[in-house]
Design a protein around this motif. Sequence first.
Motif, short mmCIF file in Angstrom:
data_model
loop_
_atom_site.label_atom_id
_atom_site.label_comp_id
_atom_site.label_asym_id
_atom_site.label_seq_id
_atom_site.Cartn_x
_atom_site.Cartn_y
_atom_site.Cartn_z
N THR A 44 0.78 -1.21 0.17
CA THR A 44 -0.16 -0.09 0.00
C THR A 44 0.71 1.29 0.09
N GLY A 45 0.23 2.22 -0.30
CA GLY A 45 0.71 3.86 -0.20
C GLY A 45 -0.17 4.70 0.67
N LEU A 46 0.22 4.83 2.10
CA LEU A 46 -0.77 5.66 3.03
C LEU A 46 -0.29 6.85 3.08
N TYR A 47 -1.00 7.96 2.82
CA TYR A 47 -0.49 9.39 2.73
C TYR A 47 -1.20 10.37 4.03
N ALA A 48 -0.58 11.11 4.61
CA ALA A 48 -1.04 11.86 5.73
C ALA A 48 -0.47 13.30 5.49
#
Length: 163
Positions: free
Chosen positions: A64-68
Amino acid sequence: MQKQWKWVGLLWVILAACGPRTQSETGNTTAVDSAPVPTSNNTKAVPQLQVQPFVPPAAIEGCTGLYAGDSASLMQQQYLFAASYSGTAFIQLNGQLQQLKLQNRSNNSAEIKETYTGNNLKVTVTVAQYQQSGDEVWLYRGTLLIESDGEKLTVAVWGEVGC
């Protein structure tokens, strides 16, 4: 070793204090949750895109790619954008969770550029690797360019990408 941890802690506090920022088409930078700019009676108010954090649904699993919006939000799992390597992505705009599909991907060991579309929405993720955080996980920084109904919003992001 303790001195190194003090520097890491100080850096984290500084980065957390900065908070998420967005950039409008005119180049003005404002806080993500700031109020819309008042308009005069002569102009029609244009609805603004607002990105909110969310918990990724079960469709986001595996690689996954999880961005904040910043490193503190990333550590607290307050994601603004989440994508699986299989090509499904999610973003929450104006209170509604939107599902997107991958249209284009180009990446190398240091940079990722992906474009997702769906529901009259286009999101372009452009991030560069800056640190490895695990055996198969890397930290990235960059932007989300969100386009919908002629509106554009650029959001700075911190991300964790890997398996």
